[in-house]
Design a protein around this motif. Structure first.
Motif, PDB file in Angstrom:
ATOM      1  N   PRO A 180       0.737  -1.194  -0.059  1.00 48.41           N
ATOM      2  CA  PRO A 180      -0.161  -0.107  -0.147  1.00 48.41           C
ATOM      3  C   PRO A 180       0.787   1.224   0.134  1.00 48.41           C
ATOM      4  CG  PRO A 180       0.166  -0.773   2.228  1.00 48.41           C
ATOM      5  CD  PRO A 180       0.809  -1.830   1.307  1.00 48.41           C
ATOM      6  N   ALA A 181       0.211   2.192  -0.625  1.00 52.52           N
ATOM      7  CA  ALA A 181       1.008   3.464  -0.760  1.00 52.52           C
ATOM      8  C   ALA A 181       0.119   4.773  -0.720  1.00 52.52           C
ATOM      9  CB  ALA A 181       1.918   3.610  -1.962  1.00 52.52           C
ATOM     10  N   LYS A 182       0.625   6.031  -0.314  1.00 55.12           N
ATOM     11  CA  LYS A 182      -0.184   7.199  -0.758  1.00 55.12           C
ATOM     12  C   LYS A 182      -0.418   7.521  -2.069  1.00 55.12           C
ATOM     13  CE  LYS A 182       2.087   9.091   3.701  1.00 55.12           C
ATOM     14  NZ  LYS A 182       3.044  10.002   4.282  1.00 55.12           N
ATOM     15  N   GLU A 183       0.494   6.938  -2.905  1.00 62.14           N
ATOM     16  CA  GLU A 183       0.145   7.197  -4.579  1.00 62.14           C
ATOM     17  C   GLU A 183       0.854   6.032  -5.196  1.00 62.14           C
ATOM     18  OE1 GLU A 183       1.857  11.189  -5.166  1.00 62.14           O
ATOM     19  OE2 GLU A 183       3.881  10.243  -5.750  1.00 62.14           O
ATOM     20  N   TYR A 184       0.530   5.930  -6.500  1.00 64.90           N
ATOM     21  CA  TYR A 184       1.053   4.897  -7.114  1.00 64.90           C
ATOM     22  C   TYR A 184       1.662   5.299  -8.665  1.00 64.90           C
ATOM     23  CZ  TYR A 184      -1.251   2.059  -3.484  1.00 64.90           C
ATOM     24  OH  TYR A 184      -1.823   1.443  -2.408  1.00 64.90           O
ATOM     25  N   GLY A 185       2.487   4.526  -9.212  1.00 67.36           N
ATOM     26  CA  GLY A 185       3.075   4.628 -10.676  1.00 67.36           C
ATOM     27  C   GLY A 185       2.817   3.368 -11.120  1.00 67.36           C
ATOM     28  N   LEU A 232      13.509   7.728 -31.187  1.00 65.50           N
ATOM     29  CA  LEU A 232      12.281   7.420 -30.512  1.00 65.50           C
ATOM     30  C   LEU A 232      11.575   8.529 -29.889  1.00 65.50           C
ATOM     31  CD1 LEU A 232      10.751   4.833 -29.219  1.00 65.50           C
ATOM     32  CD2 LEU A 232      12.156   5.268 -26.976  1.00 65.50           C
ATOM     33  N   PRO A 233      10.444   8.899 -30.680  1.00 63.21           N
ATOM     34  CA  PRO A 233       9.399  10.059 -30.211  1.00 63.21           C
ATOM     35  C   PRO A 233       9.118   9.616 -29.059  1.00 63.21           C
ATOM     36  CG  PRO A 233       8.485   8.834 -32.018  1.00 63.21           C
ATOM     37  CD  PRO A 233      10.035   8.341 -31.602  1.00 63.21           C
ATOM     38  N   ILE A 234       9.127  10.701 -27.883  1.00 63.94           N
ATOM     39  CA  ILE A 234       8.506  10.455 -26.714  1.00 63.94           C
ATOM     40  C   ILE A 234       7.634  11.598 -26.336  1.00 63.94           C
ATOM     41  CG2 ILE A 234       8.856  10.193 -24.162  1.00 63.94           C
ATOM     42  CD1 ILE A 234       9.697   7.649 -25.531  1.00 63.94           C
ATOM     43  N   SER A 235       6.308  11.500 -25.626  1.00 65.06           N
ATOM     44  CA  SER A 235       5.541  12.613 -25.114  1.00 65.06           C
ATOM     45  C   SER A 235       5.083  12.373 -23.445  1.00 65.06           C
ATOM     46  CB  SER A 235       4.437  12.844 -26.175  1.00 65.06           C
ATOM     47  OG  SER A 235       3.675  11.728 -26.506  1.00 65.06           O
ATOM     48  N   VAL A 236       4.398  13.308 -23.264  1.00 62.49           N
ATOM     49  CA  VAL A 236       3.654  13.311 -21.731  1.00 62.49           C
ATOM     50  C   VAL A 236       2.640  13.828 -21.928  1.00 62.49           C
ATOM     51  CG1 VAL A 236       3.798  13.785 -19.224  1.00 62.49           C
ATOM     52  CG2 VAL A 236       5.911  13.164 -20.838  1.00 62.49           C
ATOM     53  N   ILE A 237       1.418  13.417 -21.726  1.00 61.66           N
ATOM     54  CA  ILE A 237      -0.032  13.673 -21.786  1.00 61.66           C
ATOM     55  C   ILE A 237      -0.635  14.105 -20.266  1.00 61.66           C
ATOM     56  CG2 ILE A 237      -2.278  13.561 -22.498  1.00 61.66           C
ATOM     57  CD1 ILE A 237      -1.354  11.919 -24.740  1.00 61.66           C
ATOM     58  N   ARG A 238      -0.860  15.336 -20.057  1.00 58.92           N
ATOM     59  CA  ARG A 238      -1.400  15.752 -18.859  1.00 58.92           C
ATOM     60  C   ARG A 238      -2.970  15.404 -18.951  1.00 58.92           C
ATOM     61  NH1 ARG A 238       0.062  20.704 -18.657  1.00 58.92           N
ATOM     62  NH2 ARG A 238       1.851  20.544 -17.176  1.00 58.92           N
ATOM     63  N   LEU A 239      -3.573  14.209 -18.320  1.00 55.50           N
ATOM     64  CA  LEU A 239      -4.704  13.756 -18.681  1.00 55.50           C
ATOM     65  C   LEU A 239      -6.018  14.782 -18.127  1.00 55.50           C
ATOM     66  CD1 LEU A 239      -4.149  10.033 -17.914  1.00 55.50           C
ATOM     67  CD2 LEU A 239      -4.130  11.108 -20.287  1.00 55.50           C
ATOM     68  N   LEU A 255     -10.420  -0.942  -9.593  1.00 51.90           N
ATOM     69  CA  LEU A 255      -9.317  -0.852  -8.581  1.00 51.90           C
ATOM     70  C   LEU A 255      -9.642   0.096  -7.494  1.00 51.90           C
ATOM     71  CD1 LEU A 255      -6.718  -2.386  -7.815  1.00 51.90           C
ATOM     72  CD2 LEU A 255      -5.716  -0.697  -9.269  1.00 51.90           C
ATOM     73  N   GLY A 256      -9.974   1.423  -7.824  1.00 47.86           N
ATOM     74  CA  GLY A 256     -10.493   2.596  -7.232  1.00 47.86           C
ATOM     75  C   GLY A 256      -9.231   3.282  -6.739  1.00 47.86           C
ATOM     76  N   ILE A 257      -8.177   3.307  -7.459  1.00 45.38           N
ATOM     77  CA  ILE A 257      -7.057   4.171  -7.266  1.00 45.38           C
ATOM     78  C   ILE A 257      -6.699   5.196  -8.619  1.00 45.38           C
ATOM     79  CG2 ILE A 257      -6.124   2.742  -5.729  1.00 45.38           C
ATOM     80  CD1 ILE A 257      -4.032   2.233  -7.496  1.00 45.38           C
ATOM     81  N   LYS A 258      -6.007   6.284  -8.369  1.00 44.92           N
ATOM     82  CA  LYS A 258      -5.728   6.910  -9.469  1.00 44.92           C
ATOM     83  C   LYS A 258      -4.291   7.137  -9.436  1.00 44.92           C
ATOM     84  CE  LYS A 258      -6.697  11.528 -11.752  1.00 44.92           C
ATOM     85  NZ  LYS A 258      -7.272  12.877 -11.761  1.00 44.92           N
ATOM     86  N   TRP A 259      -3.739   6.775 -10.511  1.00 41.53           N
ATOM     87  CA  TRP A 259      -2.269   6.385 -10.821  1.00 41.53           C
ATOM     88  C   TRP A 259      -1.699   7.945 -10.707  1.00 41.53           C
ATOM     89  CZ3 TRP A 259      -1.066   1.701  -9.961  1.00 41.53           C
ATOM     90  CH2 TRP A 259      -1.890   0.528 -10.522  1.00 41.53           C
ATOM     91  N   ALA A 269      -5.406   8.304 -24.400  1.00 42.19           N
ATOM     92  CA  ALA A 269      -5.421   9.304 -23.358  1.00 42.19           C
ATOM     93  C   ALA A 269      -6.877   9.584 -22.876  1.00 42.19           C
ATOM     94  CB  ALA A 269      -4.617  10.488 -23.732  1.00 42.19           C
ATOM     95  N   TYR A 270      -7.775   9.802 -23.891  1.00 39.64           N
ATOM     96  CA  TYR A 270      -8.841  10.304 -23.349  1.00 39.64           C
ATOM     97  C   TYR A 270      -9.770   9.242 -22.769  1.00 39.64           C
ATOM     98  CZ  TYR A 270     -13.522  12.675 -23.495  1.00 39.64           C
ATOM     99  OH  TYR A 270     -14.644  13.512 -23.239  1.00 39.64           O
ATOM    100  N   GLU A 271      -9.590   8.027 -23.034  1.00 41.65           N
ATOM    101  CA  GLU A 271     -10.176   6.802 -22.263  1.00 41.65           C
ATOM    102  C   GLU A 271      -9.741   6.709 -21.176  1.00 41.65           C
ATOM    103  OE1 GLU A 271     -13.120   4.015 -23.012  1.00 41.65           O
ATOM    104  OE2 GLU A 271     -12.345   5.235 -24.428  1.00 41.65           O
ATOM    105  N   LEU A 272      -8.550   7.097 -20.868  1.00 42.29           N
ATOM    106  CA  LEU A 272      -7.899   7.201 -19.297  1.00 42.29           C
ATOM    107  C   LEU A 272      -7.732   8.165 -18.616  1.00 42.29           C
ATOM    108  CD1 LEU A 272      -4.875   4.543 -20.368  1.00 42.29           C
ATOM    109  CD2 LEU A 272      -7.267   4.200 -19.504  1.00 42.29           C
ATOM    110  N   ARG A 273      -8.536   9.270 -18.973  1.00 45.55           N
ATOM    111  CA  ARG A 273      -8.145  10.588 -18.591  1.00 45.55           C
ATOM    112  C   ARG A 273      -8.752  10.711 -17.158  1.00 45.55           C
ATOM    113  NH1 ARG A 273     -12.960  10.356 -21.115  1.00 45.55           N
ATOM    114  NH2 ARG A 273     -14.733  11.364 -20.159  1.00 45.55           N
ATOM    115  N   HIS A 274      -9.355   9.985 -16.435  1.00 45.19           N
ATOM    116  CA  HIS A 274      -9.836   9.815 -15.190  1.00 45.19           C
ATOM    117  C   HIS A 274      -8.862   8.788 -14.300  1.00 45.19           C
ATOM    118  CE1 HIS A 274     -12.800  12.505 -16.046  1.00 45.19           C
ATOM    119  NE2 HIS A 274     -13.596  11.670 -16.779  1.00 45.19           N
ATOM    120  N   CYS A 275      -8.260   8.128 -14.994  1.00 44.37           N
ATOM    121  CA  CYS A 275      -7.328   7.038 -14.291  1.00 44.37           C
ATOM    122  C   CYS A 275      -6.003   7.355 -13.793  1.00 44.37           C
ATOM    123  CB  CYS A 275      -7.235   5.743 -15.421  1.00 44.37           C
ATOM    124  SG  CYS A 275      -8.947   5.264 -15.677  1.00 44.37           S
ATOM    125  N   ALA A 276      -5.525   8.528 -14.252  1.00 42.51           N
ATOM    126  CA  ALA A 276      -3.968   9.057 -13.943  1.00 42.51           C
ATOM    127  C   ALA A 276      -3.989  10.259 -14.007  1.00 42.51           C
ATOM    128  CB  ALA A 276      -3.131   7.901 -14.541  1.00 42.51           C
TER     129      ALA A 276
END
Length: 408
Positions: free
Chosen positions: A125-130, A253-260, A179-183, A199-206
């Motif tokens: 268990p943790a305060k937050e998860y990756g 290798l193209p890489i990006s970060v999406i702020r959900l 699961l009930g946690i937000k990554w 990203a849109y499908e997972l926008r509330h998950c992380a």
């Protein structure tokens, strides 16, 4: 490229340091638990040992007492069953097996996927998860029984087979919701996951989705360098993950970060320019997409009729060439949603025919490092391998941007 081979000592530790699964001791709550979900019952199995060794090497002098680095491993073996293990950061006892499953199963089965993550959360268990998703992937795409996207499990321990069950992105979202946690973040160490549909499908998950819109090399992320960044605490920790990954494959290798949290705003901005996008596409499907950056073509067929996952920025920029103010307004929404991108002129392909780099030119202005599917009329052709135009309707993004309202 990574060329580590797991040592005999490491193999012994994986089998010898197993805890009794009925241990009733109360686990302490970590600052952050990072779960590396290794779905390797497929052609990637040969890479698992090297990455486990890298995770161990990267944990030394990195993990604090408040960190938990945990891996779930399912790989091809006639003797070993899937297991959950903690990487301790202690050189005298680097791996602690927390749980061994008694039988093999399809890791990509939604109920199984949820059970595994739930078990790990209870064990650590943790305060937050990756979450690190390790395995094969094909972005949002569906195929045949609608089971495609992440974690192909062939179910028969065949090193040369990728025929089996996948976990679709809608099923993944449902698993996360159950699961009930937000990554804190989902780092996709797999191909083609940086698409707006995912990203849109997972926008509330992380909070963040990190990865590549293109195919990635089989060696994947350099975990020996990345472990410390997976536990980063700065506001822009994701920059270190993206830069460290991309640096191992310079210009490759193209890489990006999406702020959900910005995905709803991006969807709204995209919906406003959807009439212009549709008009552009209907000028002539093949010619309208000529020169546009794309990331994926199944089975190595890069003819127009099978190309998919176009660069979102490049396609919309082209569609709005005569409307620069509209493009700039939309582009600002994209920049808010994508706070980090590392462009590249080339990327890994399944074979030399998957992407023809003569089809387009890569520049910083063109490349947004996020893909989007455009339901072109040509995908209805009998010679098209997939039912993209129908399958996209299973994704929430399709409704959010109003594809049906512009004739798709």
């Amino acid at each position: 490229m990574k060329h580590f081979l797991i040592s005999i000592t490491m193999l012994l530790l994986l089998t010898a340091c197993s805890k009794d699964s009925n241990n009733n001791s109360e686990p302490t709550t970590a600052r952050r638990t990072v779960i590396v979900f290794i779905s390797g019952d497929n052609t990637l199995s040969s890479f698992t040992n090297g990455d486990i060794q890298e995770l161990v090497n990267g944990s030394y002098n990195t993990l604090s007492g408040d960190d938990r680095l945990v891996m779930y491993v399912d790989r091809i073996s006639n003797n070993e069953k899937p297991f959950i293990a903690r990487i301790t950061g202690n050189s005298s006892h680097p791996v602690d097996t927390l749980f061994k499953y008694s039988e093999d199963f399809y890791t990509s089965e939604p109920k199984v996927f949820t059970e595994i993550l739930s078990r790990i959360v209870k064990l650590c268990p943790a305060k937050e998860y990756g979450l690190v998703l390790w395995g094969h992937a094909s972005g949002w795409c569906f195929e045949k029984d609608k089971r495609r996207a992440f974690g192909i499990d062939n179910g028969n321990n065949s090193q040369n087979a990728n025929n089996g069950l996948w976990l679709s992105i809608p099923d993944m979202r449902a698993c996360f919701e159950q699961l009930g946690i937000k990554w804190k973040y989902i780092f996709a160490d797999c191909c083609n996951m940086m698409g707006v549909e995912v990203a849109y499908e997972l926008r509330h998950c992380a909070d963040y989705l990190i990865g590549s819109p293109a195919e990635i090399p089989g060696f994947g992320a350099p975990y020996n360098k990345m472990v410390k960044h997976l536990f980063g605490q700065s506001e822009t920790f994701y920059n270190d993950i993206a830069d460290t990954y991309a640096a191992d494959y310079p210009n490759y290798l193209p890489i990006s970060v999406i702020r959900l949290s910005q995905m709803d705003s991006l969807a709204a901005a995209t919906k406003k320019v959807m009439p212009a996008i549709a008009a552009h596409l209907k000028q002539g499907d093949a010619t309208a997409t000529k020169g546009i950056i794309y990331y994926y073509a199944p089975n190595g067929r890069y003819d127009n009729i099978n190309k998919t996952m176009y660069d979102m920025n490049d396609m919309i920029r082209t569609a709005l060439l005569e409307q620069p103010e509209a493009y700039e307004t939309w582009h600002q929404a994209l920049l808010q949603a994508v706070p980090k991108r590392v462009t590249a002129p080339m990327w890994e392909t399944m074979n030399t025919n998957t992407v023809n780099f003569n089809d387009f030119k890569v520049t910083d202005a063109k490349m947004g490092c996020v893909s989007m599917f455009f339901p072109l009329d040509l995908y209805y052709a009998k010679t098209c391998l997939y039912t993209y135009n129908t399958d996209i309707k299973n994704m929430q993004w399709y409704q959010a941007v109003g594809w049906s309202s512009v004739g798709y």
